[in-house]
Structures are given as C-alpha cells and as structure tokens.
Write a protein that holds these residues in place. Structure first.
Motif, PDB file in Angstrom:
ATOM      1  N   ASP A  81       0.857  -1.184   0.000  1.00  0.00           N
ATOM      2  CA  ASP A  81       0.000   0.000   0.000  1.00  0.00           C
ATOM      3  C   ASP A  81       0.894   1.236   0.000  1.00  0.00           C
ATOM      4  N   ASP A  82       0.685   2.133  -0.930  1.00  0.00           N
ATOM      5  CA  ASP A  82       1.515   3.343  -0.992  1.00  0.00           C
ATOM      6  C   ASP A  82       0.915   4.481  -0.165  1.00  0.00           C
ATOM      7  N   ASN A  83       0.325   4.144   0.964  1.00  0.00           N
ATOM      8  CA  ASN A  83      -0.334   5.110   1.842  1.00  0.00           C
ATOM      9  C   ASN A  83       0.721   5.983   2.541  1.00  0.00           C
ATOM     10  N   GLU A  84       0.915   7.196   2.038  1.00  0.00           N
ATOM     11  CA  GLU A  84       1.926   8.109   2.585  1.00  0.00           C
ATOM     12  C   GLU A  84       1.626   8.502   4.026  1.00  0.00           C
ATOM     13  N   ALA A  85       0.360   8.562   4.410  1.00  0.00           N
ATOM     14  CA  ALA A  85       0.009   8.904   5.794  1.00  0.00           C
ATOM     15  C   ALA A  85       0.556   7.850   6.755  1.00  0.00           C
ATOM     16  N   VAL A  86       0.524   6.595   6.356  1.00  0.00           N
ATOM     17  CA  VAL A  86       1.049   5.516   7.195  1.00  0.00           C
ATOM     18  C   VAL A  86       2.571   5.637   7.294  1.00  0.00           C
ATOM     19  N   VAL A  87       3.231   5.899   6.176  1.00  0.00           N
ATOM     20  CA  VAL A  87       4.683   6.060   6.188  1.00  0.00           C
ATOM     21  C   VAL A  87       5.076   7.227   7.088  1.00  0.00           C
ATOM     22  N   GLU A  88       4.384   8.341   6.966  1.00  0.00           N
ATOM     23  CA  GLU A  88       4.706   9.509   7.803  1.00  0.00           C
ATOM     24  C   GLU A  88       4.478   9.218   9.279  1.00  0.00           C
ATOM     25  N   LYS A  89       3.414   8.504   9.597  1.00  0.00           N
ATOM     26  CA  LYS A  89       3.164   8.129  11.000  1.00  0.00           C
ATOM     27  C   LYS A  89       4.265   7.196  11.498  1.00  0.00           C
ATOM     28  N   ALA A  90       4.694   6.266  10.661  1.00  0.00           N
ATOM     29  CA  ALA A  90       5.784   5.360  11.025  1.00  0.00           C
ATOM     30  C   ALA A  90       7.049   6.161  11.316  1.00  0.00           C
ATOM     31  N   PHE A  91       7.359   7.117  10.457  1.00  0.00           N
ATOM     32  CA  PHE A  91       8.553   7.942  10.657  1.00  0.00           C
ATOM     33  C   PHE A  91       8.430   8.821  11.900  1.00  0.00           C
ATOM     34  N   GLU A  92       7.229   9.263  12.191  1.00  0.00           N
ATOM     35  CA  GLU A  92       6.998  10.042  13.418  1.00  0.00           C
ATOM     36  C   GLU A  92       7.296   9.186  14.655  1.00  0.00           C
ATOM     37  N   LEU A  93       6.896   7.928  14.614  1.00  0.00           N
ATOM     38  CA  LEU A  93       7.116   7.017  15.743  1.00  0.00           C
ATOM     39  C   LEU A  93       8.560   6.522  15.825  1.00  0.00           C
ATOM     40  N   MET A  94       9.274   6.554  14.707  1.00  0.00           N
ATOM     41  CA  MET A  94      10.657   6.047  14.656  1.00  0.00           C
ATOM     42  C   MET A  94      11.564   7.094  14.009  1.00  0.00           C
ATOM     43  N   PRO A  95      11.834   8.201  14.709  1.00  0.00           N
ATOM     44  CA  PRO A  95      12.600   9.284  14.088  1.00  0.00           C
ATOM     45  C   PRO A  95      14.008   8.886  13.646  1.00  0.00           C
ATOM     46  N   ASP A  96      14.657   7.963  14.349  1.00  0.00           N
ATOM     47  CA  ASP A  96      15.993   7.537  13.930  1.00  0.00           C
ATOM     48  C   ASP A  96      15.942   6.805  12.593  1.00  0.00           C
ATOM     49  N   ILE A  97      14.926   5.969  12.431  1.00  0.00           N
ATOM     50  CA  ILE A  97      14.744   5.258  11.153  1.00  0.00           C
ATOM     51  C   ILE A  97      14.404   6.260  10.058  1.00  0.00           C
ATOM     52  N   ALA A  98      13.544   7.233  10.370  1.00  0.00           N
ATOM     53  CA  ALA A  98      13.164   8.252   9.387  1.00  0.00           C
ATOM     54  C   ALA A  98      14.398   9.006   8.896  1.00  0.00           C
ATOM     55  N   GLU A  99      15.267   9.385   9.819  1.00  0.00           N
ATOM     56  CA  GLU A  99      16.476  10.117   9.440  1.00  0.00           C
ATOM     57  C   GLU A  99      17.371   9.266   8.545  1.00  0.00           C
ATOM     58  N   MET A 100      17.538   8.001   8.910  1.00  0.00           N
ATOM     59  CA  MET A 100      18.368   7.101   8.114  1.00  0.00           C
ATOM     60  C   MET A 100      17.801   6.951   6.696  1.00  0.00           C
ATOM     61  N   TYR A 101      16.489   6.764   6.594  1.00  0.00           N
ATOM     62  CA  TYR A 101      15.873   6.595   5.280  1.00  0.00           C
ATOM     63  C   TYR A 101      16.009   7.877   4.461  1.00  0.00           C
ATOM     64  N   ARG A 102      15.721   9.012   5.071  1.00  0.00           N
ATOM     65  CA  ARG A 102      15.774  10.278   4.333  1.00  0.00           C
ATOM     66  C   ARG A 102      17.202  10.623   3.927  1.00  0.00           C
ATOM     67  N   THR A 103      18.160  10.394   4.810  1.00  0.00           N
ATOM     68  CA  THR A 103      19.570  10.675   4.512  1.00  0.00           C
ATOM     69  C   THR A 103      20.055   9.846   3.328  1.00  0.00           C
ATOM     70  N   ASN A 104      19.618   8.605   3.252  1.00  0.00           N
ATOM     71  CA  ASN A 104      20.078   7.697   2.201  1.00  0.00           C
ATOM     72  C   ASN A 104      19.178   7.673   0.967  1.00  0.00           C
ATOM     73  N   GLY A 105      18.083   8.427   0.996  1.00  0.00           N
ATOM     74  CA  GLY A 105      17.171   8.451  -0.145  1.00  0.00           C
ATOM     75  C   GLY A 105      16.376   7.168  -0.316  1.00  0.00           C
ATOM     76  N   TRP A 106      16.213   6.436   0.785  1.00  0.00           N
ATOM     77  CA  TRP A 106      15.482   5.180   0.743  1.00  0.00           C
ATOM     78  C   TRP A 106      13.979   5.424   0.861  1.00  0.00           C
ATOM     79  N   GLN A 107      13.209   4.460   0.413  1.00  0.00           N
ATOM     80  CA  GLN A 107      11.749   4.494   0.519  1.00  0.00           C
ATOM     81  C   GLN A 107      11.293   3.389   1.467  1.00  0.00           C
ATOM     82  N   MET A 108      10.315   3.696   2.306  1.00  0.00           N
ATOM     83  CA  MET A 108       9.702   2.663   3.137  1.00  0.00           C
ATOM     84  C   MET A 108       8.434   2.190   2.435  1.00  0.00           C
ATOM     85  N   GLY A 109       8.319   0.898   2.293  1.00  0.00           N
ATOM     86  CA  GLY A 109       7.095   0.312   1.769  1.00  0.00           C
ATOM     87  C   GLY A 109       6.269  -0.219   2.926  1.00  0.00           C
TER      88      GLY A 109
END
Length: 134
Positions: A81-109
């Motif tokens: 599911d490409d639900n961006e609201a879910v991805v953003e909520k996940a990143f809100e709950l896991m800021p260290d993971i969010a930073e790692m993904y954003r720094t490396n240009g990775w996408q969370m599915g």
C-alpha cells in the motif's frame, strides 16, 4: 473482529517474525514495527530490501510471535500500500529510522494482510481465531 487484539499481542511480544518466500525457499526475519491505522495493521520494510521484492513476487506471508503466555500466527496475503500517511506516521514514531531513510534516499514500503487469519494458540491448539477481509 478483533484486530485490536492482534495489535496488542504484537506490541506485547515486542519482536515478531515475518516469513516470506524467496524463490522456492522460506525466509524469516525479525521485525518490531507495526501500526494499527484505521482497521488494518501495517508493517513497514525498505523497498530496496529483498523482503520487499519477495512480497512483490509472492505475497503469501505469515507472522509469528510469542508473548511468553500465548503464540500468535497471523497469515494471509500482503497488500503493498503506498499510503503516505502511514509512512509519515511510522517515521513520526521512529525518528531515527526516518532520518536514516531520508539521509540515504530510501523508501519505506508498507503493507497489511488481507484474507488473513489470526490464531491465538497454546502449545497444543487454537484458543481463538479471527478472520480479516478488506
């Protein structure tokens, strides 16, 4: 229907195991992130990882956990599911993971299970069972 009970069990267990199929071989890995969002439990994995490619190729999965009292088997079809609201909520709950993904240009599915069954079991039998269809 008790998706909340499945969510509670996964939270209590802390770590749970996702089984996928890699070609003709089983592949199991520990996960810890899940998110009850609406009436579905979402899980997240990197789109660049083998697990995501396995979900694309064969969406039949099983999740297993144990909370030291009860076993959970939760299995069905993974719906990517490409639900961006879910991805953003996940990143809100896991800021260290969010930073790692954003720094490396990775996408969370993210994905949830459809045509799913959750079995709460003891060592010998199923004590409760729920089915989920979306």
């Amino acid at each position: 229907m008790s998706i909340e009970k499945v969510d509670e069990m996964l939270s209590k267990a802390g770590v749970f195991y996702l089984a996928t199929v890699d070609g003709d071989k089983p592949k199991v890995r520990p996960l810890g992130f899940h998110l009850l969002y609406g009436d579905k439990i979402y899980f997240g994995v990197g789109t660049f990882k083998g697990v995501y490619k396995q979900l694309e190729a064969n969406p039949n999965v099983e999740i297993a956990s144990w909370d030291r009292e009860c076993f959970l088997r939760y299995y069905g079809t993974a719906i990517l599911d490409d639900n961006e609201a879910v991805v953003e909520k996940a990143f809100e709950l896991m800021p260290d993971i969010a930073e790692m993904y954003r720094t490396n240009g990775w996408q969370m599915g993210v994905f949830y299970l459809d045509d799913a069954t959750a079995e709460f079991r003891n060592m010998m039998e199923v004590e409760e069972s729920y089915e989920f269809k979306y």
